[in-house]
Motif scaffolding. Structure first.
Motif, PDB file in Angstrom:
ATOM      1  N   ASP A 165      30.190  40.922  43.139  1.00 28.63           N
ATOM      2  CA  ASP A 165      30.416  40.327  41.822  1.00 28.63           C
ATOM      3  C   ASP A 165      30.728  38.839  41.950  1.00 28.63           C
ATOM      4  O   ASP A 165      30.567  38.088  40.988  1.00 28.63           O
ATOM      5  CB  ASP A 165      31.579  41.038  41.117  1.00 28.63           C
ATOM      6  CG  ASP A 165      31.201  42.431  40.644  1.00 28.63           C
ATOM      7  OD1 ASP A 165      29.985  42.718  40.564  1.00 28.63           O
ATOM      8  OD2 ASP A 165      32.109  43.231  40.364  1.00 28.63           O
ATOM      9  N   VAL A 177      30.557  34.845  31.395  1.00 27.75           N
ATOM     10  CA  VAL A 177      30.494  34.269  32.738  1.00 27.75           C
ATOM     11  C   VAL A 177      29.329  34.865  33.511  1.00 27.75           C
ATOM     12  O   VAL A 177      28.554  34.157  34.172  1.00 27.75           O
ATOM     13  CB  VAL A 177      31.822  34.497  33.489  1.00 27.75           C
ATOM     14  CG1 VAL A 177      31.664  34.182  34.976  1.00 27.75           C
ATOM     15  CG2 VAL A 177      32.921  33.626  32.905  1.00 27.75           C
ATOM     16  N   GLN A 178      29.173  36.183  33.409  1.00 25.44           N
ATOM     17  CA  GLN A 178      28.085  36.841  34.125  1.00 25.44           C
ATOM     18  C   GLN A 178      26.728  36.416  33.572  1.00 25.44           C
ATOM     19  O   GLN A 178      25.762  36.206  34.319  1.00 25.44           O
ATOM     20  CB  GLN A 178      28.234  38.354  34.043  1.00 25.44           C
ATOM     21  CG  GLN A 178      27.239  39.111  34.910  1.00 25.44           C
ATOM     22  CD  GLN A 178      27.629  40.548  35.122  1.00 25.44           C
ATOM     23  OE1 GLN A 178      28.595  41.013  34.544  1.00 25.44           O
ATOM     24  NE2 GLN A 178      26.898  41.258  35.939  1.00 25.44           N
ATOM     25  N   LYS A 198      39.038  38.926  26.813  1.00 23.53           N
ATOM     26  CA  LYS A 198      38.790  38.981  28.253  1.00 23.53           C
ATOM     27  C   LYS A 198      37.445  39.629  28.547  1.00 23.53           C
ATOM     28  O   LYS A 198      36.723  39.202  29.450  1.00 23.53           O
ATOM     29  CB  LYS A 198      39.920  39.757  28.941  1.00 23.53           C
ATOM     30  CG  LYS A 198      41.246  39.013  28.985  1.00 23.53           C
ATOM     31  CD  LYS A 198      42.304  39.817  29.725  1.00 23.53           C
ATOM     32  CE  LYS A 198      43.623  39.059  29.779  1.00 23.53           C
ATOM     33  NZ  LYS A 198      44.681  39.840  30.479  1.00 23.53           N
ATOM     34  N   ARG A 199      37.111  40.678  27.791  1.00 17.78           N
ATOM     35  CA  ARG A 199      35.816  41.340  27.982  1.00 17.78           C
ATOM     36  C   ARG A 199      34.674  40.381  27.644  1.00 17.78           C
ATOM     37  O   ARG A 199      33.661  40.325  28.349  1.00 17.78           O
ATOM     38  CB  ARG A 199      35.755  42.586  27.103  1.00 17.78           C
ATOM     39  CG  ARG A 199      34.571  43.498  27.419  1.00 17.78           C
ATOM     40  CD  ARG A 199      34.551  44.728  26.530  1.00 17.78           C
ATOM     41  NE  ARG A 199      35.806  45.472  26.637  1.00 17.78           N
ATOM     42  CZ  ARG A 199      36.687  45.580  25.645  1.00 17.78           C
ATOM     43  NH1 ARG A 199      36.465  45.014  24.478  1.00 17.78           N
ATOM     44  NH2 ARG A 199      37.804  46.270  25.823  1.00 17.78           N
ATOM     45  N   LEU A 204      32.622  36.463  39.327  1.00 16.58           N
ATOM     46  CA  LEU A 204      33.588  37.478  38.902  1.00 16.58           C
ATOM     47  C   LEU A 204      34.386  37.988  40.101  1.00 16.58           C
ATOM     48  O   LEU A 204      33.875  38.013  41.225  1.00 16.58           O
ATOM     49  CB  LEU A 204      32.852  38.635  38.219  1.00 16.58           C
ATOM     50  CG  LEU A 204      32.027  38.253  36.986  1.00 16.58           C
ATOM     51  CD1 LEU A 204      31.230  39.453  36.496  1.00 16.58           C
ATOM     52  CD2 LEU A 204      32.916  37.714  35.886  1.00 16.58           C
ATOM     53  N   PRO A 205      35.624  38.452  39.885  1.00 15.07           N
ATOM     54  CA  PRO A 205      36.366  38.365  38.628  1.00 15.07           C
ATOM     55  C   PRO A 205      36.739  36.930  38.300  1.00 15.07           C
ATOM     56  O   PRO A 205      36.908  36.096  39.198  1.00 15.07           O
ATOM     57  CB  PRO A 205      37.608  39.227  38.884  1.00 15.07           C
ATOM     58  CG  PRO A 205      37.806  39.168  40.353  1.00 15.07           C
ATOM     59  CD  PRO A 205      36.424  39.088  40.958  1.00 15.07           C
ATOM     60  N   ALA A 206      36.872  36.657  36.993  1.00 15.54           N
ATOM     61  CA  ALA A 206      37.121  35.286  36.556  1.00 15.54           C
ATOM     62  C   ALA A 206      38.430  34.742  37.113  1.00 15.54           C
ATOM     63  O   ALA A 206      38.574  33.543  37.322  1.00 15.54           O
ATOM     64  CB  ALA A 206      37.125  35.225  35.026  1.00 15.54           C
ATOM     65  N   GLU A 243      34.839  37.055  27.776  1.00 15.22           N
ATOM     66  CA  GLU A 243      34.808  36.017  28.806  1.00 15.22           C
ATOM     67  C   GLU A 243      34.059  36.505  30.040  1.00 15.22           C
ATOM     68  O   GLU A 243      33.219  35.787  30.603  1.00 15.22           O
ATOM     69  CB  GLU A 243      36.225  35.608  29.185  1.00 15.22           C
ATOM     70  CG  GLU A 243      36.284  34.545  30.282  1.00 15.22           C
ATOM     71  CD  GLU A 243      37.707  34.242  30.723  1.00 15.22           C
ATOM     72  OE1 GLU A 243      37.895  33.262  31.460  1.00 15.22           O
ATOM     73  OE2 GLU A 243      38.631  34.996  30.342  1.00 15.22           O
ATOM     74  N   LYS A 244      34.345  37.726  30.475  1.00 16.12           N
ATOM     75  CA  LYS A 244      33.682  38.278  31.656  1.00 16.12           C
ATOM     76  C   LYS A 244      32.180  38.401  31.438  1.00 16.12           C
ATOM     77  O   LYS A 244      31.380  38.050  32.314  1.00 16.12           O
ATOM     78  CB  LYS A 244      34.283  39.641  31.989  1.00 16.12           C
ATOM     79  CG  LYS A 244      33.694  40.298  33.224  1.00 16.12           C
ATOM     80  CD  LYS A 244      34.397  41.610  33.521  1.00 16.12           C
ATOM     81  CE  LYS A 244      33.800  42.275  34.754  1.00 16.12           C
ATOM     82  NZ  LYS A 244      34.482  43.567  35.075  1.00 16.12           N
TER      83      LYS A 244
END
Length: 250
Positions: free
Chosen positions: A93, A70-71, A63-64, A98-100, A66-67
């Motif tokens: 964000d 994405v950013q 998850k970290r 974000l958030p995804a 992926e975030k």
């Protein structure tokens, strides 16, 4: 091992060093990479693992990653939009997708189709994941088929665009998005569609207003009590307490 899929974008060559640095900073090692095509969409696929242990990434690490990816992917377009906005809107964000797992706006084709024939003439449209940005200009001469002018002011044009975009929103998403008409730094107008919950979170006061009210009321009462008349002189009148209460309410 964990497989990462990244949709290819026009500025992919410029993003590859950024993506590589993102993997390195998160201590993720790329084992192999390949191109994958699905339903006409071309994607970069990477098989990765934990650089320290060589094991599969944990759900938290995935998850970290992926975030962060994405950013990194949204950053160039988001920076360009934020430069145009020039602090006229909060730096959310949501501009970076974000958030995804956050709410999503209407699809870009549907939103752009809804704006056809509106007082806002779209030249360019961007989907930043959780924010839609349209660059164009106001056309206050735009009229209905019967000749009735759609809008005569920028405020009326914004209301017209907002109503059109609400019609293409999901049934449960109506009222959860807000439109803003911005004068871009380049001189063009920009229509920005933002999620309301993100705006409320950023603009909310840091303390609960009820708590602040009773705190100020208690402080006013203590000040008035400390200033009460004594045997050696007379203190301020009750008006001081009343004014303090009104001040606490404000």
């Amino acid at each position: 091992n964990t497989v990462v899929l990244l949709s290819r974008v026009p500025d992919q060559p410029e993003l590859l060093p950024v993506l590589s640095e993102t993997f390195r900073l998160l201590r993720v090692r790329i084992l192999r990479g390949w191109l994958e095509a699905t339903d006409g969409a071309v994607m970069d696929a990477f098989e990765v693992c934990d650089a320290r242990t060589g094991e599969t990434l944990t759900p938290e690490d995935a998850k970290r990653l992926e975030k962060a990816l994405v950013q990194a992917l949204r950053a160039p377009a988001a920076r360009a939009v934020l430069f145009e906005v020039d602090d006229q809107l909060p730096r959310l964000d949501a501009f970076f997708g974000l958030p995804a797992g956050g709410s999503r706006p209407p699809s870009l084709p549907a939103a752009r189709g809804a704006l056809l024939g509106s007082p806002f003439r779209v030249f360019e449209a961007r989907d930043l994941g959780r924010v839609l940005v349209f660059r164009g200009e106001l056309d206050l001469e735009q009229s209905e088929e019967d000749g009735t002018r759609l809008a005569s002011t920028a405020s009326e044009a914004l209301d017209c665009c907002r109503q059109r975009l609400q019609k293409v929103s999901a049934p449960g998403a109506v009222g959860r998005w807000e439109c803003f008409l911005i004068d871009g730094a380049s001189g063009q107008n920009m229509l920005v569609l933002l999620p309301i919950e993100d705006l409320e979170e950023v603009l909310a006061p840091p303390f609960d207003q009820i708590v602040v009210f009773f705190f100020c009321l208690g402080a006013a009462a203590l000040i008035a009590q400390a200033s009460a008349p004594t045997n050696f002189g007379s203190g301020p009148t009750v008006g001081a307490l009343i004014l303090s209460i009104f001040g606490a309410g404000e």
